[in-house]
Design a protein around this motif. Structure first.
Motif, short mmCIF file in Angstrom:
data_model
loop_
_atom_site.label_atom_id
_atom_site.label_comp_id
_atom_site.label_asym_id
_atom_site.label_seq_id
_atom_site.Cartn_x
_atom_site.Cartn_y
_atom_site.Cartn_z
N ASP B 273 0.83 -1.22 0.00
CA ASP B 273 0.00 0.00 0.00
C ASP B 273 0.85 1.25 0.00
O ASP B 273 0.53 2.25 -0.64
N LYS B 274 1.91 1.21 0.79
CA LYS B 274 2.78 2.39 0.87
C LYS B 274 4.19 1.99 0.42
O LYS B 274 5.07 1.76 1.26
N PRO B 275 4.38 1.90 -0.88
CA PRO B 275 5.67 1.39 -1.35
C PRO B 275 6.78 2.44 -1.35
O PRO B 275 7.95 2.11 -1.52
N ASP B 276 6.41 3.70 -1.14
CA ASP B 276 7.36 4.77 -1.42
C ASP B 276 8.49 4.89 -0.41
O ASP B 276 8.31 4.67 0.79
N VAL B 277 9.64 5.26 -0.93
CA VAL B 277 10.82 5.52 -0.11
C VAL B 277 11.27 6.94 -0.45
O VAL B 277 11.44 7.27 -1.62
N PHE B 278 11.44 7.76 0.56
CA PHE B 278 11.86 9.14 0.34
C PHE B 278 13.22 9.37 1.01
O PHE B 278 13.46 8.88 2.12
N VAL B 279 14.05 10.12 0.33
CA VAL B 279 15.38 10.40 0.85
C VAL B 279 15.42 11.86 1.28
O VAL B 279 14.98 12.74 0.52
N VAL B 280 15.90 12.10 2.49
CA VAL B 280 15.89 13.46 3.01
C VAL B 280 17.31 13.86 3.45
O VAL B 280 17.79 13.40 4.48
N PRO B 281 17.99 14.70 2.65
CA PRO B 281 19.31 15.16 3.07
C PRO B 281 19.20 16.12 4.25
O PRO B 281 18.16 16.74 4.47
N CYS B 282 20.29 16.24 4.98
CA CYS B 282 20.29 17.10 6.17
C CYS B 282 21.73 17.55 6.38
O CYS B 282 22.66 16.75 6.28
#
Lengths: 340, 528
Positions: B273-282
């Motif tokens: 249902d929630k396949p998404d992967v998000f990348v968040v630089p910091c």
């Protein structure tokens, strides 16, 4: 997906090179469409099988279909091949970007550099579309010779194996031998820079100089091409291939080359503006010279032939002054600046 | 990791790594004996002798069986070794600790940092707890992170210059109301019991960097990948290790990052249902870096390139941590954590509603990137290139969201002056000898700082970088004095010291370290 497989490739651009590539692919029994901007041009290609504006002497294949609806055409194909002059490349790329999706392959065959930004065409495609699977075709491919069915070779460069494989598959069985490579930067710099050298070779020919001079310009031009390319991150060996020396030889030797023709007419004393106004074809060497001149100043690179061509085109130099300048330069070790 | 996921992950990780290394009998045999060799070498230097004996017995048994068996048995033995590694990695999770963590971490951190400033506690009483809030400035796309973390699994990828980074990131996540992130931390970080406690609570698992067997590295990667697939948010330092030179990382490690894409494709294929992967630089931006002296020394040594694990740096000395934290409070030295815009696993920016955008801000159907004939599929070469695209986007975000502080500007300005004044010396000789002039006139420093400040402001306007608050004031004297206060404190030797109207350069290595934070910004002066 079935929709994607309705055709094999869409060629975007109905100019000389776009039409030649599309014809070559249509002759190779590929399901190919060509996108053109004007309705009249599309109609002429579809009904009369001619492109009278750019290739008046050739009949186009019966199975080559021209379209003006870009959206529908892009949806139906797995590969989009752009052959658009560098000057309008960004605008057309932006239109392509409205419709293209991430699974599609986007290849270009434009040999130029954007003047204002010094961006290569693949960089513009990256900025104007969501496509990642991007490639560049370059090599000694004079359109009229392609139309005449003479054997030719070129390079398809991409970081993606899939782009190389799929594009090669389109040309397999045709008279164009398409080699694969990974060096996109070198391929694009080679294709763009050779036009500057072609202008200089045309000038030399126009001034009645012989093959010795031509060979001198080609080899020293190759050296300049490699210096610029390597400074931008290219692999020096690319310039020893079809997209480097191969393209230089064809463009500098052939009177069929548009850039060569412009150079020859400059040598006869014609004004640049008049020359450009008198032809409906694009000599990419002219804007590329300006783009390269801006950049090499900033990069502190010494490229004397490119400088001399720029000075002849935009700096008010005479043919005599160009010769005087180039012959007046000190002579060093031949490969000194190419030992990286 | 929750117990119900634990066994699932163990099985999956073991099978994936085994599949990779047992394509044919030669490969699995080679992998098995290579692993035994690497492990025996490691055990020779293992300080915990009891553990060494136990593990040696295990490997002895495997080796003895391997020497008298064929391809099928080799595969089984390889499976046992992989499972052994997987148990070690996964086994460090404890659900109870995991649940406790959201409560324990902030209080613990405040105690940790405040306890190191006992005078302050004494003066202000325990009400001063919570002052970490003032010390830490969290800015950027914080809401975006909170939102996309609900839409899919996030991978936080910070810059890395100190072992304190993971603790600060943990605290930041707490402040943003996010759960602890799964994080592979080097064993040395656990050697300090107090820090080790927090590392566990921040979702960290132990990574034994002394284990050189490629199979072990694959277990770690697969573990990260499986945990992402199961929806556990992850934290990677994409530079791989603390930046030795002080530069903002531009060359990023691709191995772990590729696990985000792998997990995305696995999820799509599984129809989640929630396949998404998000990348968040910091970006994590300090004025003073706790381990600056050790890091730059390591960078400057030829051997520095191969020295991956530093066990004797400032982080291993509680007194130095105390001095460092004390300086943080004394100098009111703020640490900026900047969250960049989230992106998808192909490097496209992502909206708060999870929509990927192209550079013209048009929506992108990201699923299409991984489709072959309409179905999501793996393609190793293509996927490596996609990960390279992602790495480029992260590196770009790092540059854009770097906070330039007075210490960076002054260090860069003085070092540029030194280089200009000593053009006959190369950088390394200059660092060693200091060149012809031991000091520079303050008037010259002010003149150059003023010029650089103008340039930096232009760059901030063009969104090429960020400036700290004091830098925004454009007050040359204030910026200079703040930087000098930092540069003469904390470190064993001051980097710069003002005497009258002249500024003396003392520890030039530190100058290089702090100026390198701006190395990728062109101030139209010579870059280092």
């Amino acid at each position: 997906m079935s929709v994607r497989n309705a055709m094999d490739v869409l060629v975007v651009g109905g100019g000389t090179f776009g039409t030649a590539l599309a014809s070559l692919l249509a002759d190779n029994k590929r399901r190919v469409k060509i996108w053109v901007r004007r309705q009249e041009q599309a109609q002429e290609i579809n009904t009369e099988h001619r492109n009278s504006r750019y290739l008046p002497d050739f009949e186009l294949p019966q199975n080559l279909e021209a379209v003006i609806d870009m959206e529908q055409a892009i949806k139906s194909t797995p590969i989009v091949l752009m052959a658009i002059p560098s000057k309008s490349f960004r605008n057309v790329a932006r239109q392509v970007g409205e419709h293209i999706e991430g699974d599609q392959i986007l290849v270009h065959a434009t040999k130029g550099i954007e003047i204002e930004t010094f961006k290569r065409m693949s960089q513009i495609l990256k900025e104007e579309t969501c496509a990642l699977k991007i490639g560049a075709i370059s090599g000694p491919n004079l359109s009229k010779e392609l139309m005449a069915g003479h054997p030719a070779g070129a390079l398809i460069a991409s970081r993606y194996e899939e782009v190389i494989r799929s594009t090669q598959a389109l040309f397999r069985g045709s008279r164009m031998r398409l080699y694969g490579g990974r060096d996109v930067i070198g391929t694009e710099i080679g294709g763009a820079f050779k036009n500057i050298i072609a202008l200089s070779a045309g000038m030399a020919a126009g001034l009645g100089m012989g093959d010795n001079t031509k060979a001198l310009l080609i080899t020293r031009g190759l050296s300049e091409m490699a210096r610029l390319g390597v400074a931008m991150g290219a692999d020096v060996f690319t310039f020893g291939g079809l997209a480097g020396i191969g393209d230089l030889m064809a463009t500098c030797a052939s009177p069929l080359s548009r850039n060569h023709q412009v150079g020859a007419r400059l040598a006869k004393g014609e004004n640049l503006e008049d020359i450009l106004a008198s032809t409906n074809q694009v000599a990419e060497g002219v804007p590329t010279t300006e783009a390269v001149h801006r950049r090499i100043s900033a990069m502190k690179l010494d490229l004397p032939i490119a400088n001399a061509v720029y000075a002849r085109l935009y700096g008010g130099w005479t043919n005599e002054k160009v010769i005087e300048y180039l012959l007046g330069l000190s002579v060093g070790t031949e490969l000194a600046r190419l030992r990286f | 990791m929750k117990p119900k996921d634990k066994e699932r992950v163990l099985v999956e990780v073991t099978q994936r790594v085994l599949d990779k290394w047992s394509a044919d009998p030669e490969t699995s045999e080679q992998a098995l004996f290579d692993t035994l060799y690497f492990e025996r070498q490691r055990l020779e230097t293992e300080k915990d002798r009891r553990l060494a004996r136990k593990q040696s017995a295990f490997y002895d048994e495997i080796q003895s069986k391997a020497l008298h068996s064929g391809p099928t048995q080799h595969r089984d033995l390889l499976r046992r070794v992989i499972r052994f590694f997987a148990d070690e990695v996964v086994g460090h999770f404890d659900e109870r600790v995991y649940k406790l963590s959201t409560k324990a971490v902030p209080v613990g951190l405040d105690l940790l940092l405040n306890a190191m400033s006992p005078m302050k506690l004494f003066r202000r009483g325990f009400a001063s707890l919570g002052s970490l809030d003032q010390q830490l400035v969290i800015e950027g796309h914080t809401e975006s992170l909170q939102k996309v973390a609900k839409l899919g699994t996030t991978i936080l990828v910070p810059t890395h210059s100190s072992n304190l980074d993971s603790i600060l990131v943990g605290y930041m996540l707490y402040r943003l109301g996010l759960p602890p992130y799964t994080y592979g931390a080097g064993l040395n970080l656990f050697s300090n019991k107090l820090i080790g406690f927090f590392m566990h609570n921040l979702g960290a698992y132990k990574v034994d960097r002394r284990k050189k067997a490629p199979i072990y590295k694959d277990v770690l990667k697969s573990y990260a990948g499986c945990s992402i697939e199961l929806g556990y948010h992850n934290l990677f330092f994409p530079g791989g290790t603390r930046s030795r030179s002080g530069k903002v990382e531009q060359k990023l490690k691709m191995g772990l990052m590729g696990e985000g894409l792998n997990a995305y494709i696995h999820n799509l294929r599984a129809g989640k249902d929630k396949p998404d992967v998000f990348v968040v630089p910091c970006t994590i931006n300090y004025q003073l870096v706790l381990e600056a002296e050790t890091l730059i020394d390591d960078h400057l040594k030829e051997v520095g390139k191969s020295r991956y694990i530093i066990e004797d740096d400032e982080f291993s000395k509680p007194k130095r941590i105390l001095e460092f934290v004390s300086q943080l409070f004394t100098l009111e030295s703020r640490i900026h954590l900047v969250i960049s815009q989230p992106m998808d696993v192909f490097g496209n920016p992502v909206d708060d509603d999870g929509t990927s955008r192209d550079s013209r801000n048009r929506p992108v159907d990201r699923r299409r990137y991984v489709e072959i004939n309409g179905e999501p599929a793996f393609d190793a070469q293509r996927d490596r290139e996609y990960t390279r695209e992602l790495a480029n986007s992260i590196a770009h975000s790092f540059k854009k969201d770097t906070v330039v502080k007075p210490i960076h500007l002054i260090s860069r300005t003085v070092l540029d002056w030194l280089l200009e004044s000593n053009q006959d010396l190369d950088l390394y000789r200059l660092l060693r000898t200091g060149g012809a002039e031991l000091s520079m006139p303050m008037t010259e420093l002010y003149r150059r700082v003023e010029r650089n400040l103008i340039k930096l402001h232009e760059m901030e306007q063009a969104k090429q970088l960020r400036l700290s608050r004091s830098m925004r004031t454009r007050d040359t004297a204030k910026v200079t004095s703040q930087a000098l206060a930092h540069l003469k404190s904390y470190h064993r030797r001051p980097a710069l010291e003002r005497k009258g109207d002249r500024l003396f350069h003392i520890d030039r290595n530190l100058l290089l370290f702090y100026s390198n934070r701006m190395a990728h910004f062109d101030l139209t002066q010579q870059e280092v």
